[in-house]
Scaffold this active site. Structure first.
Site, PDB file in Angstrom:
ATOM      1  N   LYS A  69     -46.773 107.486  24.554  1.00  0.00           N
ATOM      2  CA  LYS A  69     -47.465 106.888  23.414  1.00  0.00           C
ATOM      3  C   LYS A  69     -46.598 105.809  22.745  1.00  0.00           C
ATOM      4  O   LYS A  69     -45.396 105.703  23.038  1.00  0.00           O
ATOM      5  CB  LYS A  69     -47.839 108.002  22.427  1.00  0.00           C
ATOM      6  CG  LYS A  69     -48.845 109.011  23.015  1.00  0.00           C
ATOM      7  CD  LYS A  69     -49.236 110.058  21.987  1.00  0.00           C
ATOM      8  CE  LYS A  69     -50.241 111.043  22.565  1.00  0.00           C
ATOM      9  NZ  LYS A  69     -50.705 112.017  21.537  1.00  0.00           N
ATOM     10  N   TYR A  86     -60.291 108.538  23.431  1.00  0.00           N
ATOM     11  CA  TYR A  86     -60.268 109.761  22.617  1.00  0.00           C
ATOM     12  C   TYR A  86     -61.664 110.135  22.096  1.00  0.00           C
ATOM     13  O   TYR A  86     -61.764 110.834  21.081  1.00  0.00           O
ATOM     14  CB  TYR A  86     -59.292 109.603  21.453  1.00  0.00           C
ATOM     15  CG  TYR A  86     -57.838 109.857  21.840  1.00  0.00           C
ATOM     16  CD1 TYR A  86     -57.439 111.107  22.309  1.00  0.00           C
ATOM     17  CD2 TYR A  86     -56.862 108.868  21.721  1.00  0.00           C
ATOM     18  CE1 TYR A  86     -56.118 111.365  22.656  1.00  0.00           C
ATOM     19  CE2 TYR A  86     -55.532 109.117  22.062  1.00  0.00           C
ATOM     20  CZ  TYR A  86     -55.171 110.369  22.526  1.00  0.00           C
ATOM     21  OH  TYR A  86     -53.854 110.634  22.857  1.00  0.00           O
ATOM     22  N   ASN A 132     -46.456 112.322  18.779  1.00  0.00           N
ATOM     23  CA  ASN A 132     -45.847 113.368  19.614  1.00  0.00           C
ATOM     24  C   ASN A 132     -45.503 112.891  21.027  1.00  0.00           C
ATOM     25  O   ASN A 132     -45.476 113.666  21.971  1.00  0.00           O
ATOM     26  CB  ASN A 132     -46.736 114.620  19.624  1.00  0.00           C
ATOM     27  CG  ASN A 132     -48.144 114.336  20.106  1.00  0.00           C
ATOM     28  OD1 ASN A 132     -48.433 113.235  20.549  1.00  0.00           O
ATOM     29  ND2 ASN A 132     -49.008 115.336  20.048  1.00  0.00           N
ATOM     30  N   HIS A 183     -49.061 112.068  26.045  1.00  0.00           N
ATOM     31  CA  HIS A 183     -50.391 112.638  26.279  1.00  0.00           C
ATOM     32  C   HIS A 183     -50.401 113.222  27.686  1.00  0.00           C
ATOM     33  O   HIS A 183     -49.770 112.670  28.591  1.00  0.00           O
ATOM     34  CB  HIS A 183     -51.477 111.555  26.191  1.00  0.00           C
ATOM     35  CG  HIS A 183     -52.807 112.020  26.735  1.00  0.00           C
ATOM     36  ND1 HIS A 183     -53.717 112.700  25.965  1.00  0.00           N
ATOM     37  CD2 HIS A 183     -53.336 111.945  27.992  1.00  0.00           C
ATOM     38  CE1 HIS A 183     -54.760 113.016  26.731  1.00  0.00           C
ATOM     39  NE2 HIS A 183     -54.556 112.566  27.958  1.00  0.00           N
ATOM     40  N   GLU A 224     -59.940 110.673  32.851  1.00  0.00           N
ATOM     41  CA  GLU A 224     -58.861 109.889  32.220  1.00  0.00           C
ATOM     42  C   GLU A 224     -58.154 108.983  33.233  1.00  0.00           C
ATOM     43  O   GLU A 224     -57.803 107.846  32.905  1.00  0.00           O
ATOM     44  CB  GLU A 224     -57.866 110.842  31.550  1.00  0.00           C
ATOM     45  CG  GLU A 224     -58.474 111.526  30.333  1.00  0.00           C
ATOM     46  CD  GLU A 224     -57.526 112.505  29.656  1.00  0.00           C
ATOM     47  OE1 GLU A 224     -57.944 113.106  28.643  1.00  0.00           O
ATOM     48  OE2 GLU A 224     -56.378 112.672  30.110  1.00  0.00           O
TER      49      GLU A 224
HETATM   50  N1  UDP Z   1     -53.536 115.068  16.693  1.00  0.00           N
HETATM   51  C1  UDP Z   1     -53.288 114.844  15.357  1.00  0.00           C
HETATM   52  N2  UDP Z   1     -53.511 115.883  14.462  1.00  0.00           N
HETATM   53  C2  UDP Z   1     -53.976 117.097  14.874  1.00  0.00           C
HETATM   54  C3  UDP Z   1     -54.238 117.299  16.234  1.00  0.00           C
HETATM   55  C4  UDP Z   1     -54.002 116.275  17.118  1.00  0.00           C
HETATM   56  O1  UDP Z   1     -52.876 113.767  14.946  1.00  0.00           O
HETATM   57  O2  UDP Z   1     -54.149 117.993  14.029  1.00  0.00           O
HETATM   58  C5  UDP Z   1     -53.286 113.965  17.647  1.00  0.00           C
HETATM   59  C6  UDP Z   1     -52.025 114.159  18.483  1.00  0.00           C
HETATM   60  O3  UDP Z   1     -51.440 112.895  18.738  1.00  0.00           O
HETATM   61  C7  UDP Z   1     -52.580 114.790  19.743  1.00  0.00           C
HETATM   62  C8  UDP Z   1     -53.898 114.021  19.888  1.00  0.00           C
HETATM   63  O4  UDP Z   1     -54.372 113.892  18.559  1.00  0.00           O
HETATM   64  O5  UDP Z   1     -51.706 114.623  20.840  1.00  0.00           O
HETATM   65  C9  UDP Z   1     -54.949 114.690  20.740  1.00  0.00           C
HETATM   66  O6  UDP Z   1     -55.154 116.006  20.260  1.00  0.00           O
HETATM   67  P1  UDP Z   1     -55.271 117.244  21.252  1.00  0.00           P
HETATM   68  O7  UDP Z   1     -55.769 118.396  20.466  1.00  0.00           O
HETATM   69  O8  UDP Z   1     -56.052 116.842  22.460  1.00  0.00           O
HETATM   70  O9  UDP Z   1     -53.736 117.528  21.645  1.00  0.00           O
HETATM   71  P2  UDP Z   1     -52.947 117.302  23.026  1.00  0.00           P
HETATM   72  O10 UDP Z   1     -53.907 117.576  24.145  1.00  0.00           O
HETATM   73  O11 UDP Z   1     -52.432 115.885  23.015  1.00  0.00           O
HETATM   74  O12 UDP Z   1     -51.814 118.296  22.982  1.00  0.00           O
HETATM   75 MG    MG Z   2     -55.793 116.782  24.512  1.00  0.00          MG
END
Ligand code: UDP
Ligand code: MG
Length: 138
Positions: free
Chosen positions: A9, A49, A112, A115, A126
Protein backbone atom coordinates in the site's frame (compact mmCIF):
# COMPACT_ATOMS: atom_id res chain seq x y z
CA UNK A 1 -0.63 -24.34 -7.05
CA UNK A 2 -2.61 -21.30 -5.96
CA UNK A 3 -2.40 -17.59 -6.79
CA UNK A 4 -3.26 -14.54 -4.75
CA UNK A 5 -3.10 -10.77 -5.15
CA UNK A 6 -0.74 -8.83 -2.92
CA UNK A 7 -0.50 -5.05 -2.69
CA UNK A 8 2.15 -2.98 -0.96
CA UNK A 9 0.00 0.00 0.00
CA UNK A 10 1.05 3.68 -0.32
CA UNK A 11 2.41 3.77 3.24
CA UNK A 12 4.66 0.79 2.53
CA UNK A 13 5.99 2.30 -0.70
CA UNK A 14 6.54 5.76 0.85
CA UNK A 15 8.38 4.30 3.83
CA UNK A 16 10.74 2.22 1.70
CA UNK A 17 9.34 -1.16 2.70
CA UNK A 18 9.03 -2.74 -0.76
CA UNK A 19 12.17 -4.82 -0.27
CA UNK A 20 11.27 -5.90 3.26
CA UNK A 21 7.83 -7.10 2.14
CA UNK A 22 9.11 -8.96 -0.92
CA UNK A 23 11.87 -10.59 1.18
CA UNK A 24 9.21 -12.15 3.41
CA UNK A 25 7.44 -13.68 0.43
CA UNK A 26 10.58 -14.99 -1.26
CA UNK A 27 12.00 -16.42 1.97
CA UNK A 28 8.73 -18.31 2.51
CA UNK A 29 8.90 -20.14 -0.85
CA UNK A 30 6.32 -17.85 -2.45
CA UNK A 31 7.02 -17.04 -6.11
CA UNK A 32 6.27 -13.62 -7.61
CA UNK A 33 4.44 -14.35 -10.87
CA UNK A 34 3.65 -10.72 -11.78
CA UNK A 35 4.49 -7.29 -10.43
CA UNK A 36 3.96 -3.62 -11.26
CA UNK A 37 3.75 -0.19 -9.66
CA UNK A 38 0.59 1.85 -10.21
CA UNK A 39 -1.01 4.99 -8.80
CA UNK A 40 -4.73 4.32 -8.50
CA UNK A 41 -7.36 6.87 -9.45
CA UNK A 42 -10.33 7.35 -7.13
CA UNK A 43 -12.64 5.25 -9.30
CA UNK A 44 -10.05 2.47 -9.62
CA UNK A 45 -9.65 2.34 -5.81
CA UNK A 46 -13.43 2.45 -5.30
CA UNK A 47 -13.83 -0.43 -7.74
CA UNK A 48 -11.16 -2.51 -6.05
CA UNK A 49 -12.72 -2.05 -2.59
CA UNK A 50 -16.35 -2.20 -3.80
CA UNK A 51 -17.18 -4.91 -1.24
CA UNK A 52 -16.47 -2.35 1.51
CA UNK A 53 -18.64 0.40 -0.04
CA UNK A 54 -21.07 0.56 2.88
CA UNK A 55 -18.40 0.49 5.59
CA UNK A 56 -17.69 3.63 7.63
CA UNK A 57 -13.99 3.47 6.69
CA UNK A 58 -14.58 3.30 2.91
CA UNK A 59 -13.99 6.96 1.96
CA UNK A 60 -10.90 7.23 4.10
CA UNK A 61 -9.57 3.93 2.71
CA UNK A 62 -10.04 5.13 -0.88
CA UNK A 63 -8.29 8.42 -0.07
CA UNK A 64 -5.40 6.51 1.50
CA UNK A 65 -5.10 4.02 -1.38
CA UNK A 66 -4.93 6.88 -3.91
CA UNK A 67 -2.44 8.93 -1.85
CA UNK A 68 0.60 7.50 -3.66
CA UNK A 69 1.85 4.63 -5.79
CA UNK A 70 1.31 1.01 -4.81
CA UNK A 71 3.11 -2.18 -5.81
CA UNK A 72 0.75 -4.89 -7.04
CA UNK A 73 1.89 -8.52 -7.26
CA UNK A 74 0.55 -11.92 -8.13
CA UNK A 75 1.97 -14.41 -5.66
CA UNK A 76 2.08 -18.10 -6.47
CA UNK A 77 2.64 -21.13 -4.29
CA UNK A 78 1.04 -23.96 -2.39
CA UNK A 79 -1.81 -22.66 -0.21
CA UNK A 80 -0.54 -19.14 -0.94
CA UNK A 81 -3.81 -17.34 -0.13
CA UNK A 82 -3.79 -18.47 3.51
CA UNK A 83 -0.01 -18.39 3.70
CA UNK A 84 0.10 -14.76 2.60
CA UNK A 85 -2.60 -13.84 5.12
CA UNK A 86 -0.49 -15.47 7.85
CA UNK A 87 2.64 -13.59 6.77
CA UNK A 88 0.65 -10.31 6.65
CA UNK A 89 -0.96 -10.65 10.09
CA UNK A 90 -4.34 -9.40 11.32
CA UNK A 91 -5.97 -6.31 9.79
CA UNK A 92 -5.45 -4.44 13.06
CA UNK A 93 -1.68 -4.39 13.61
CA UNK A 94 -2.27 -4.33 17.37
CA UNK A 95 -3.82 -7.79 17.08
CA UNK A 96 -1.31 -9.12 14.54
CA UNK A 97 0.98 -11.96 15.61
CA UNK A 98 4.65 -11.29 16.25
CA UNK A 99 6.87 -11.49 13.20
CA UNK A 100 4.08 -10.57 10.76
CA UNK A 101 4.40 -7.69 8.29
CA UNK A 102 1.60 -5.69 9.90
CA UNK A 103 2.87 -6.22 13.45
CA UNK A 104 6.36 -5.18 12.44
CA UNK A 105 5.57 -2.27 10.12
CA UNK A 106 1.94 -1.03 10.34
CA UNK A 107 1.18 2.22 12.14
CA UNK A 108 -2.61 2.29 11.97
CA UNK A 109 -5.56 -0.05 11.33
CA UNK A 110 -5.92 1.62 7.92
CA UNK A 111 -2.26 2.17 7.08
CA UNK A 112 -1.35 -1.47 7.42
CA UNK A 113 1.23 -1.76 4.62
CA UNK A 114 -0.18 -4.71 2.69
CA UNK A 115 -3.30 -6.14 1.10
CA UNK A 116 -3.87 -9.85 0.44
CA UNK A 117 -6.82 -11.65 -1.13
CA UNK A 118 -8.89 -13.65 1.37
CA UNK A 119 -10.31 -16.54 -0.75
CA UNK A 120 -9.98 -18.25 -4.13
CA UNK A 121 -12.90 -16.31 -5.66
CA UNK A 122 -11.69 -12.91 -4.48
CA UNK A 123 -8.13 -13.76 -5.51
CA UNK A 124 -9.29 -14.44 -9.08
CA UNK A 125 -11.34 -11.25 -9.25
CA UNK A 126 -8.54 -9.14 -7.74
CA UNK A 127 -5.81 -10.62 -9.98
CA UNK A 128 -7.95 -9.94 -13.07
CA UNK A 129 -8.58 -6.39 -11.84
CA UNK A 130 -4.88 -5.58 -12.24
CA UNK A 131 -3.31 -8.09 -14.64
CA UNK A 132 -4.03 -9.69 -18.00
CA UNK A 133 -2.88 -13.23 -18.80
CA UNK A 134 0.25 -12.03 -20.68
CA UNK A 135 1.50 -10.19 -17.59
CA UNK A 136 1.46 -13.28 -15.38
CA UNK A 137 4.54 -15.47 -15.74
CA UNK A 138 3.88 -19.19 -15.40
N1 UDP B 1 -9.73 -0.89 7.32
C1 UDP B 1 -9.85 0.26 8.07
N2 UDP B 1 -10.59 0.21 9.24
C2 UDP B 1 -11.21 -0.94 9.65
C3 UDP B 1 -11.09 -2.09 8.86
C4 UDP B 1 -10.34 -2.04 7.71
O1 UDP B 1 -9.32 1.31 7.73
O2 UDP B 1 -11.86 -0.93 10.71
C5 UDP B 1 -8.92 -0.84 6.08
C6 UDP B 1 -7.56 -1.51 6.21
O3 UDP B 1 -6.62 -0.82 5.41
C7 UDP B 1 -7.85 -2.90 5.66
C8 UDP B 1 -8.82 -2.56 4.52
O4 UDP B 1 -9.62 -1.52 5.05
O5 UDP B 1 -6.67 -3.55 5.23
C9 UDP B 1 -9.69 -3.69 4.06
O6 UDP B 1 -10.37 -4.24 5.17
P1 UDP B 1 -10.49 -5.81 5.39
O7 UDP B 1 -11.49 -6.03 6.46
O8 UDP B 1 -10.74 -6.47 4.07
O9 UDP B 1 -9.04 -6.21 5.95
P2 UDP B 1 -7.84 -7.03 5.28
O10 UDP B 1 -8.45 -8.09 4.41
O11 UDP B 1 -7.00 -6.04 4.51
O12 UDP B 1 -7.07 -7.60 6.44
MG1 MG C 1 -9.86 -7.93 2.89
Amino acid sequence: MERTLSIIKPDGVKRGLIGDVIKRFESNTIRIAAMKMVHLTQSQAEGFYAVHKERPFFNSLVAFMTSGPIVVMVLEGEDVIAKNRTIMGATNYKEAAEGTIRRDFATDIEKNVVHGSDAIETANVEINYFFNTFEIIS
